[in-house]
Motif scaffolding. Structure first.
Motif, PDB file in Angstrom:
ATOM      1  N   ILE A 105       0.856  -1.180   0.000  1.00 42.52           N
ATOM      2  CA  ILE A 105       0.000   0.000   0.000  1.00 42.52           C
ATOM      3  C   ILE A 105       0.896   1.236   0.000  1.00 42.52           C
ATOM      4  CG2 ILE A 105      -1.818   1.240   1.222  1.00 42.52           C
ATOM      5  CD1 ILE A 105      -2.385  -1.400   2.736  1.00 42.52           C
ATOM      6  N   SER A 106       0.548   2.200  -0.830  1.00 50.35           N
ATOM      7  CA  SER A 106       1.235   3.492  -0.804  1.00 50.35           C
ATOM      8  C   SER A 106       0.170   4.577  -0.785  1.00 50.35           C
ATOM      9  CB  SER A 106       2.155   3.635  -2.019  1.00 50.35           C
ATOM     10  OG  SER A 106       1.381   3.866  -3.184  1.00 50.35           O
ATOM     11  N   PRO A 107       0.560   5.813  -0.469  1.00 42.53           N
ATOM     12  CA  PRO A 107      -0.445   6.880  -0.464  1.00 42.53           C
ATOM     13  C   PRO A 107      -1.098   7.094  -1.828  1.00 42.53           C
ATOM     14  CG  PRO A 107       1.521   7.584   0.709  1.00 42.53           C
ATOM     15  CD  PRO A 107       1.848   6.271   0.060  1.00 42.53           C
ATOM     16  N   MET A 108      -0.420   6.722  -2.909  1.00 42.50           N
ATOM     17  CA  MET A 108      -0.957   6.925  -4.260  1.00 42.50           C
ATOM     18  C   MET A 108      -1.716   5.712  -4.803  1.00 42.50           C
ATOM     19  SD  MET A 108      -0.119   9.923  -4.660  1.00 42.50           S
ATOM     20  CE  MET A 108       0.115  10.639  -6.233  1.00 42.50           C
ATOM     21  N   LYS A 129      -3.274  -1.952  11.050  1.00 38.23           N
ATOM     22  CA  LYS A 129      -4.540  -1.952  11.791  1.00 38.23           C
ATOM     23  C   LYS A 129      -5.534  -1.024  11.107  1.00 38.23           C
ATOM     24  CE  LYS A 129      -3.324   1.654  15.024  1.00 38.23           C
ATOM     25  NZ  LYS A 129      -3.195   2.068  16.389  1.00 38.23           N
ATOM     26  N   VAL A 130      -6.815  -1.340  11.271  1.00 37.93           N
ATOM     27  CA  VAL A 130      -7.898  -0.565  10.671  1.00 37.93           C
ATOM     28  C   VAL A 130      -8.083   0.716  11.479  1.00 37.93           C
ATOM     29  CG1 VAL A 130     -10.362  -0.546  10.117  1.00 37.93           C
ATOM     30  CG2 VAL A 130      -9.049  -2.664   9.872  1.00 37.93           C
ATOM     31  N   VAL A 131      -8.101   1.859  10.758  1.00 41.17           N
ATOM     32  CA  VAL A 131      -8.367   3.129  11.439  1.00 41.17           C
ATOM     33  C   VAL A 131      -9.710   3.718  11.013  1.00 41.17           C
ATOM     34  CG1 VAL A 131      -5.968   3.693  11.889  1.00 41.17           C
ATOM     35  CG2 VAL A 131      -7.009   4.415   9.746  1.00 41.17           C
ATOM     36  N   ALA A 132     -10.259   3.246   9.861  1.00 40.40           N
ATOM     37  CA  ALA A 132     -11.564   3.740   9.411  1.00 40.40           C
ATOM     38  C   ALA A 132     -12.114   2.802   8.337  1.00 40.40           C
ATOM     39  CB  ALA A 132     -11.455   5.152   8.858  1.00 40.40           C
ATOM     40  N   VAL A 133     -13.438   2.761   8.254  1.00 38.08           N
ATOM     41  CA  VAL A 133     -14.126   2.062   7.174  1.00 38.08           C
ATOM     42  C   VAL A 133     -14.647   3.133   6.245  1.00 38.08           C
ATOM     43  CG1 VAL A 133     -16.015   0.512   6.559  1.00 38.08           C
ATOM     44  CG2 VAL A 133     -14.764   0.161   8.686  1.00 38.08           C
ATOM     45  N   GLU A 134     -14.215   3.083   4.987  1.00 32.16           N
ATOM     46  CA  GLU A 134     -14.590   4.108   3.999  1.00 32.16           C
ATOM     47  C   GLU A 134     -15.309   3.443   2.836  1.00 32.16           C
ATOM     48  OE1 GLU A 134     -10.857   5.958   3.074  1.00 32.16           O
ATOM     49  OE2 GLU A 134     -10.820   7.072   4.959  1.00 32.16           O
ATOM     50  N   GLY A 135     -16.611   3.300   2.944  1.00 30.90           N
ATOM     51  CA  GLY A 135     -17.377   2.662   1.876  1.00 30.90           C
ATOM     52  C   GLY A 135     -17.013   1.195   1.752  1.00 30.90           C
ATOM     53  N   ASN A 136     -16.468   0.809   0.578  1.00 31.14           N
ATOM     54  CA  ASN A 136     -16.114  -0.587   0.312  1.00 31.14           C
ATOM     55  C   ASN A 136     -14.641  -0.865   0.582  1.00 31.14           C
ATOM     56  OD1 ASN A 136     -18.703  -0.842  -0.493  1.00 31.14           O
ATOM     57  ND2 ASN A 136     -18.265  -1.002  -2.667  1.00 31.14           N
ATOM     58  N   SER A 137     -13.954  -0.005   1.278  1.00 29.46           N
ATOM     59  CA  SER A 137     -12.536  -0.197   1.548  1.00 29.46           C
ATOM     60  C   SER A 137     -12.225   0.217   2.974  1.00 29.46           C
ATOM     61  CB  SER A 137     -11.694   0.609   0.553  1.00 29.46           C
ATOM     62  OG  SER A 137     -12.000   1.980   0.690  1.00 29.46           O
ATOM     63  N   LEU A 138     -10.987  -0.094   3.364  1.00 31.66           N
ATOM     64  CA  LEU A 138     -10.540   0.236   4.723  1.00 31.66           C
ATOM     65  C   LEU A 138      -9.389   1.216   4.655  1.00 31.66           C
ATOM     66  CD1 LEU A 138     -10.434  -3.367   6.251  1.00 31.66           C
ATOM     67  CD2 LEU A 138     -12.276  -1.715   6.414  1.00 31.66           C
ATOM     68  N   ARG A 139      -9.310   2.091   5.622  1.00 36.08           N
ATOM     69  CA  ARG A 139      -8.148   2.942   5.791  1.00 36.08           C
ATOM     70  C   ARG A 139      -7.354   2.295   6.912  1.00 36.08           C
ATOM     71  NH1 ARG A 139      -5.900   7.036   3.356  1.00 36.08           N
ATOM     72  NH2 ARG A 139      -7.888   7.382   2.312  1.00 36.08           N
ATOM     73  N   VAL A 140      -6.062   2.011   6.648  1.00 35.16           N
ATOM     74  CA  VAL A 140      -5.226   1.317   7.609  1.00 35.16           C
ATOM     75  C   VAL A 140      -4.003   2.156   7.926  1.00 35.16           C
ATOM     76  CG1 VAL A 140      -6.029  -0.966   6.890  1.00 35.16           C
ATOM     77  CG2 VAL A 140      -4.000   0.023   5.802  1.00 35.16           C
ATOM     78  N   ALA A 141      -3.325   1.749   9.009  1.00 31.61           N
ATOM     79  CA  ALA A 141      -2.074   2.383   9.428  1.00 31.61           C
ATOM     80  C   ALA A 141      -1.127   1.277   9.862  1.00 31.61           C
ATOM     81  CB  ALA A 141      -2.333   3.368  10.568  1.00 31.61           C
ATOM     82  N   PRO A 142       0.167   1.498   9.711  1.00 27.23           N
ATOM     83  CA  PRO A 142       1.111   0.473  10.167  1.00 27.23           C
ATOM     84  C   PRO A 142       1.023   0.302  11.675  1.00 27.23           C
ATOM     85  CG  PRO A 142       2.278   2.435   9.375  1.00 27.23           C
ATOM     86  CD  PRO A 142       0.825   2.649   9.127  1.00 27.23           C
ATOM     87  N   VAL A 143       1.317  -0.917  12.119  1.00 30.50           N
ATOM     88  CA  VAL A 143       1.280  -1.206  13.553  1.00 30.50           C
ATOM     89  C   VAL A 143       2.599  -0.798  14.175  1.00 30.50           C
ATOM     90  CG1 VAL A 143       1.101  -3.029  15.288  1.00 30.50           C
ATOM     91  CG2 VAL A 143      -0.337  -3.063  13.277  1.00 30.50           C
ATOM     92  N   ALA A 149      -3.805   3.843   2.729  1.00 27.37           N
ATOM     93  CA  ALA A 149      -3.026   4.314   3.871  1.00 27.37           C
ATOM     94  C   ALA A 149      -2.384   5.643   3.525  1.00 27.37           C
ATOM     95  CB  ALA A 149      -1.955   3.287   4.236  1.00 27.37           C
ATOM     96  N   ASN A 150      -2.089   6.420   4.537  1.00 22.95           N
ATOM     97  CA  ASN A 150      -1.415   7.705   4.336  1.00 22.95           C
ATOM     98  C   ASN A 150       0.095   7.544   4.232  1.00 22.95           C
ATOM     99  OD1 ASN A 150      -3.876   9.000   4.425  1.00 22.95           O
ATOM    100  ND2 ASN A 150      -3.761   9.342   6.628  1.00 22.95           N
ATOM    101  N   THR A 151       0.603   6.394   4.648  1.00 22.93           N
ATOM    102  CA  THR A 151       2.032   6.090   4.545  1.00 22.93           C
ATOM    103  C   THR A 151       2.186   4.761   3.832  1.00 22.93           C
ATOM    104  OG1 THR A 151       2.036   4.966   6.678  1.00 22.93           O
ATOM    105  CG2 THR A 151       2.573   7.306   6.694  1.00 22.93           C
ATOM    106  N   ALA A 152       3.363   4.513   3.279  1.00 21.85           N
ATOM    107  CA  ALA A 152       3.622   3.251   2.576  1.00 21.85           C
ATOM    108  C   ALA A 152       3.725   2.107   3.581  1.00 21.85           C
ATOM    109  CB  ALA A 152       4.902   3.363   1.766  1.00 21.85           C
ATOM    110  N   ILE A 153       3.094   0.992   3.204  1.00 25.62           N
ATOM    111  CA  ILE A 153       3.167  -0.221   4.021  1.00 25.62           C
ATOM    112  C   ILE A 153       3.547  -1.350   3.081  1.00 25.62           C
ATOM    113  CG2 ILE A 153       1.979  -1.755   5.624  1.00 25.62           C
ATOM    114  CD1 ILE A 153      -0.032   0.495   6.143  1.00 25.62           C
TER     115      ILE A 153
END
Length: 145
Positions: free
Chosen positions: A96-99, A131-145, A120-124
């Protein structure tokens, strides 16, 4: 034919229509009409104008009670997260990358699926926990642990 039977007929018609439509408004109007039938049986010499006024008052009170009971129920959000999935951890299977979105997999299903498109807002990188930080429609917003 007495007005008692007219009120019974109106009440039954409204209840039948309620069964077809399922609006809950006609249910209360039908019940008010059946109550009017009972009142006409008790007070058989009630004038028609008073019957109409009583029916209007009974209907208004019944609808007000229904509205009050409806507000007490919490809104049902079918197919939407209600916060319990926030914080769940999974493994990134497509980087995952921000783009560009990636994919994340969970050991147990999240909202009915084990794999999700993730942003994600940062590359993973792949095989990294997130970890899940938000549910956005049909996708998830995640952040590195």
């Amino acid at each position: 034919m007495t007005t008692l039977w007219w009120w019974c007929g109106l009440g039954l018609v409204l209840l039948c229509l309620e069964m077809l439509l399922g609006t809950l408004y006609l249910l209360w109007l039908g019940i008010a009409a059946l109550v009017m039938a009972v009142l006409c049986a008790i007070f058989n010499d009630m004038p028609l104008a008073l019957q109409a006024l009583n029916y209007a008052v009974l209907s208004a009170v019944a609808l007000a009670v229904m509205r009050k009971l409806e507000k007490r129920k919490p809104a049902l959000r079918v197919g939407q997260a209600q916060g319990e999935e926030i914080g769940r951890e999974g493994i990134v299977i497509v980087a995952i990358s921000p783009m560009h979105p990636g994919k994340i997999r969970f050991s147990q299903g999240v909202l009915g699926s084990r794999e999700w498109v993730a942003y994600a807002n940062t590359a993973i990188a792949e095989q990294q926990p997130a970890k899940v930080v938000a549910v956005e429609g049909n996708s998830l917003r995640v952040a590195p642990v």
